[in-house]
Design a protein around this motif. Structure first.
Motif, PDB file in Angstrom:
ATOM      1  N   ASP A 174       0.870  -1.167   0.000  1.00  0.00           N
ATOM      2  CA  ASP A 174       0.000   0.000   0.000  1.00  0.00           C
ATOM      3  C   ASP A 174       0.907   1.217   0.000  1.00  0.00           C
ATOM      4  O   ASP A 174       1.677   1.417   0.928  1.00  0.00           O
ATOM      5  CB  ASP A 174      -0.840  -0.021   1.285  1.00  0.00           C
ATOM      6  CG  ASP A 174      -2.244   0.439   1.049  1.00  0.00           C
ATOM      7  OD1 ASP A 174      -2.415   1.570   0.572  1.00  0.00           O
ATOM      8  OD2 ASP A 174      -3.160  -0.328   1.376  1.00  0.00           O
TER       9      ASP A 174
ATOM     10  N   VAL B  34       1.649   5.516  -0.904  1.00  0.00           N
ATOM     11  CA  VAL B  34       1.167   6.862  -1.170  1.00  0.00           C
ATOM     12  C   VAL B  34       2.194   7.516  -2.076  1.00  0.00           C
ATOM     13  O   VAL B  34       3.396   7.451  -1.797  1.00  0.00           O
ATOM     14  CB  VAL B  34       1.000   7.667   0.126  1.00  0.00           C
ATOM     15  CG1 VAL B  34       0.733   9.122  -0.181  1.00  0.00           C
ATOM     16  CG2 VAL B  34      -0.110   7.066   0.969  1.00  0.00           C
TER      17      VAL B  34
ATOM     18  N   GLN C  35       3.155  11.001  -4.199  1.00  0.00           N
ATOM     19  CA  GLN C  35       2.882  12.401  -4.486  1.00  0.00           C
ATOM     20  C   GLN C  35       3.494  12.785  -5.811  1.00  0.00           C
ATOM     21  O   GLN C  35       4.601  12.359  -6.125  1.00  0.00           O
ATOM     22  CB  GLN C  35       3.448  13.268  -3.359  1.00  0.00           C
ATOM     23  CG  GLN C  35       2.684  13.058  -2.062  1.00  0.00           C
ATOM     24  CD  GLN C  35       3.521  13.329  -0.832  1.00  0.00           C
ATOM     25  OE1 GLN C  35       4.749  13.279  -0.874  1.00  0.00           O
ATOM     26  NE2 GLN C  35       2.845  13.599   0.283  1.00  0.00           N
TER      27      GLN C  35
ATOM     28  N   VAL D 170      -4.332   2.394  -9.019  1.00  0.00           N
ATOM     29  CA  VAL D 170      -4.579   3.661  -8.330  1.00  0.00           C
ATOM     30  C   VAL D 170      -5.993   3.652  -7.769  1.00  0.00           C
ATOM     31  O   VAL D 170      -6.962   3.727  -8.510  1.00  0.00           O
ATOM     32  CB  VAL D 170      -4.408   4.855  -9.284  1.00  0.00           C
ATOM     33  CG1 VAL D 170      -4.625   6.154  -8.521  1.00  0.00           C
ATOM     34  CG2 VAL D 170      -3.043   4.812  -9.944  1.00  0.00           C
ATOM     35  N   LEU D 171      -6.081   3.539  -6.464  1.00  0.00           N
ATOM     36  CA  LEU D 171      -7.397   3.492  -5.847  1.00  0.00           C
ATOM     37  C   LEU D 171      -7.937   4.881  -5.568  1.00  0.00           C
ATOM     38  O   LEU D 171      -9.139   5.102  -5.620  1.00  0.00           O
ATOM     39  CB  LEU D 171      -7.338   2.675  -4.549  1.00  0.00           C
ATOM     40  CG  LEU D 171      -7.697   1.202  -4.692  1.00  0.00           C
ATOM     41  CD1 LEU D 171      -6.854   0.537  -5.748  1.00  0.00           C
ATOM     42  CD2 LEU D 171      -7.585   0.487  -3.372  1.00  0.00           C
ATOM     43  N   GLU D 172      -7.053   5.797  -5.227  1.00  0.00           N
ATOM     44  CA  GLU D 172      -7.495   7.149  -4.934  1.00  0.00           C
ATOM     45  C   GLU D 172      -6.552   8.147  -5.567  1.00  0.00           C
ATOM     46  O   GLU D 172      -5.355   7.900  -5.668  1.00  0.00           O
ATOM     47  CB  GLU D 172      -7.494   7.429  -3.427  1.00  0.00           C
ATOM     48  CG  GLU D 172      -8.470   6.613  -2.654  1.00  0.00           C
ATOM     49  CD  GLU D 172      -8.247   6.808  -1.160  1.00  0.00           C
ATOM     50  OE1 GLU D 172      -7.612   7.812  -0.769  1.00  0.00           O
ATOM     51  OE2 GLU D 172      -8.684   5.948  -0.390  1.00  0.00           O
ATOM     52  N   CYS D 173      -7.102   9.281  -5.919  1.00  0.00           N
ATOM     53  CA  CYS D 173      -6.286  10.376  -6.403  1.00  0.00           C
ATOM     54  C   CYS D 173      -6.931  11.676  -5.985  1.00  0.00           C
ATOM     55  O   CYS D 173      -8.087  11.949  -6.296  1.00  0.00           O
ATOM     56  CB  CYS D 173      -6.152  10.316  -7.915  1.00  0.00           C
ATOM     57  SG  CYS D 173      -5.364  11.788  -8.612  1.00  0.00           S
TER      58      CYS D 173
ATOM     59  N   GLN E 227      -1.955  13.595  -5.044  1.00  0.00           N
ATOM     60  CA  GLN E 227      -1.571  12.532  -4.125  1.00  0.00           C
ATOM     61  C   GLN E 227      -2.346  11.276  -4.483  1.00  0.00           C
ATOM     62  O   GLN E 227      -3.578  11.285  -4.518  1.00  0.00           O
ATOM     63  CB  GLN E 227      -1.844  12.939  -2.682  1.00  0.00           C
ATOM     64  CG  GLN E 227      -1.737  11.775  -1.747  1.00  0.00           C
ATOM     65  CD  GLN E 227      -1.282  12.136  -0.330  1.00  0.00           C
ATOM     66  OE1 GLN E 227      -1.349  11.311   0.517  1.00  0.00           O
ATOM     67  NE2 GLN E 227      -0.817  13.346  -0.066  1.00  0.00           N
TER      68      GLN E 227
ATOM     69  N   ARG F 135      -3.112   7.041  -3.924  1.00  0.00           N
ATOM     70  CA  ARG F 135      -2.921   5.840  -3.101  1.00  0.00           C
ATOM     71  C   ARG F 135      -2.961   4.649  -4.033  1.00  0.00           C
ATOM     72  O   ARG F 135      -3.887   4.498  -4.823  1.00  0.00           O
ATOM     73  CB  ARG F 135      -3.959   5.699  -2.002  1.00  0.00           C
ATOM     74  CG  ARG F 135      -3.567   4.626  -0.997  1.00  0.00           C
ATOM     75  CD  ARG F 135      -4.335   4.735   0.288  1.00  0.00           C
ATOM     76  NE  ARG F 135      -5.720   4.382   0.079  1.00  0.00           N
ATOM     77  CZ  ARG F 135      -6.174   3.124   0.089  1.00  0.00           C
ATOM     78  NH1 ARG F 135      -5.354   2.129   0.322  1.00  0.00           N
ATOM     79  NH2 ARG F 135      -7.439   2.875  -0.117  1.00  0.00           N
TER      80      ARG F 135
ATOM     81  N   VAL G 298      -2.317   0.430  -4.664  1.00  0.00           N
ATOM     82  CA  VAL G 298      -2.280  -0.908  -4.075  1.00  0.00           C
ATOM     83  C   VAL G 298      -1.776  -1.895  -5.117  1.00  0.00           C
ATOM     84  O   VAL G 298      -2.371  -2.009  -6.191  1.00  0.00           O
ATOM     85  CB  VAL G 298      -3.675  -1.337  -3.582  1.00  0.00           C
ATOM     86  CG1 VAL G 298      -3.688  -2.809  -3.191  1.00  0.00           C
ATOM     87  CG2 VAL G 298      -4.105  -0.477  -2.411  1.00  0.00           C
TER      88      VAL G 298
ATOM     89  N   HIS H 182       5.807   6.925  -0.627  1.00  0.00           N
ATOM     90  CA  HIS H 182       5.872   6.558   0.787  1.00  0.00           C
ATOM     91  C   HIS H 182       5.101   5.267   0.958  1.00  0.00           C
ATOM     92  O   HIS H 182       4.030   5.106   0.376  1.00  0.00           O
ATOM     93  CB  HIS H 182       5.266   7.654   1.646  1.00  0.00           C
ATOM     94  CG  HIS H 182       5.818   9.016   1.370  1.00  0.00           C
ATOM     95  ND1 HIS H 182       6.908   9.523   2.039  1.00  0.00           N
ATOM     96  CD2 HIS H 182       5.444   9.944   0.470  1.00  0.00           C
ATOM     97  CE1 HIS H 182       7.181  10.742   1.561  1.00  0.00           C
ATOM     98  NE2 HIS H 182       6.306  11.016   0.613  1.00  0.00           N
ATOM     99  N   PHE H 183       5.624   4.386   1.776  1.00  0.00           N
ATOM    100  CA  PHE H 183       5.022   3.058   1.878  1.00  0.00           C
ATOM    101  C   PHE H 183       4.364   2.842   3.229  1.00  0.00           C
ATOM    102  O   PHE H 183       4.889   3.256   4.260  1.00  0.00           O
ATOM    103  CB  PHE H 183       6.074   2.002   1.599  1.00  0.00           C
ATOM    104  CG  PHE H 183       6.651   2.162   0.227  1.00  0.00           C
ATOM    105  CD1 PHE H 183       5.942   1.737  -0.881  1.00  0.00           C
ATOM    106  CD2 PHE H 183       7.876   2.787   0.043  1.00  0.00           C
ATOM    107  CE1 PHE H 183       6.444   1.912  -2.158  1.00  0.00           C
ATOM    108  CE2 PHE H 183       8.396   2.964  -1.231  1.00  0.00           C
ATOM    109  CZ  PHE H 183       7.670   2.533  -2.332  1.00  0.00           C
ATOM    110  N   ALA H 184       3.218   2.205   3.162  1.00  0.00           N
ATOM    111  CA  ALA H 184       2.498   1.932   4.398  1.00  0.00           C
ATOM    112  C   ALA H 184       3.092   0.714   5.076  1.00  0.00           C
ATOM    113  O   ALA H 184       3.237  -0.345   4.462  1.00  0.00           O
ATOM    114  CB  ALA H 184       1.023   1.699   4.101  1.00  0.00           C
TER     115      ALA H 184
END
Lengths: 157, 157
Positions: A71, A73, A75, A99-102, A112, A114, A116, A143-145
């Motif tokens: 997962d 993030v 930018q 890309v699940l979210e932008c 930005q 997110r 998966v 950046h990694f979760a």
DNA sequence: GGAATATTGAAACACGTCTATCAACCTGAG
DNA sequence: CTCAGGTTGATAGACGTGTTTCAATATTCC
């Protein structure tokens, strides 16, 4: 585009909370859960649907069970900010299933994302062969979760 | 905790894509959508459910219709990183309905939150009276979404 | 207070749904 | 080839579901 400020009963709220948690309940079960009759429950849901509050019912999957372990993030800063560059990038984002979210952001980064994916190799491939090759993209930072603490679709209603 | 690598048919994939998009279809409708019989469709879904791939069916709401106009990303740095501080903060995050997502991050920030609220006043209140008052939180940085370009719950399967 | 309006719960019914069973079929191993 | 093991589609029936109608109740406004 005027929303008449939409008044929500406490009962409406309980209904919305319930369907946000579990969408596959029958009207009878819902009615009992929120404390009303099935008929009234049905009428209120229909009204909320007509008001545009209710979106689709979707089934959530477990990313871990599918081996989607990473997962991230990401930018993104753009080279240019004209309508064509933005449109092209946003279409790219819509088309990529990773890309699940932008979000289009204020501040030093333009977008930005997110993302998966299965593993780091797949992320590297996405980054190098897709994202950074997009003509409108100048730079990016990833950046990694370490852990997904919370991930809910329930809006505060 | 070994997942036997879980093989997915092309048909399984189409099924998962379909239920991720629309969870309220009958087995008959699903079967037609993915090109199989209702019986086989039911058996496969059951197998996927037993494999832990399928999570809950949820109803998505439209934040705009509810007046939830502000979408923020908030990065958090902790004072300490012991188990108790982390646990307490993560519990705080779970309890706050405004926090839709929380990732524990690598890099210079410890956590990244996505927060949905009505307006800036409500965000300020959350920040000043809740987040920054939490004893484990050292600092935070907020970034605001100008626009939500994409927000899907569909995993790439 | 009293009338008009909106909202409620209960009952009823037609319809579609889930789930199980069964024979047919495909697929590989020996 | 032959024979299991597994997978398929069709069928069937019991059950629960969504939706409507109706009278009763609550609410609003003058």
């Amino acid at each position: 585009m005027t929303t008449a400020t939409l008044v929500l009963d406490p009962l409406d709220r309980r209904l919305l909370q319930a369907v946000q948690r579990q969408a596959d309940l029958s009207h009878a079960a819902l009615a009992e859960a929120v404390g009303t009759s099935p008929a009234s429950c049905w009428r209120r849901l229909k009204a909320l649907e007509d008001a545009g509050v209710l979106g689709p019912a979707v089934r959530l999957l477990d990313p871990a069970a599918l081996g989607l372990a990473l997962d991230a993030v990401c930018q993104v800063r753009m080279k240019a900010h004209d309508a064509q560059a933005r449109g092209s990038f946003e279409q790219f984002v819509m088309d990529r299933d990773e890309v699940l979210e932008c979000l289009s952001m204020s501040g030093e980064w333009d977008y930005q994302l997110r993302i998966v994916v299965r593993d780091m190799a797949q992320y590297e491939h996405f980054l190098m062969h897709a994202l950074l090759r997009h003509p409108a993209v100048a730079t990016s930072a990833s950046h990694f979760a370490l852990k997904r603490i919370k991930a809910t679709t329930q809006l505060p209603v």
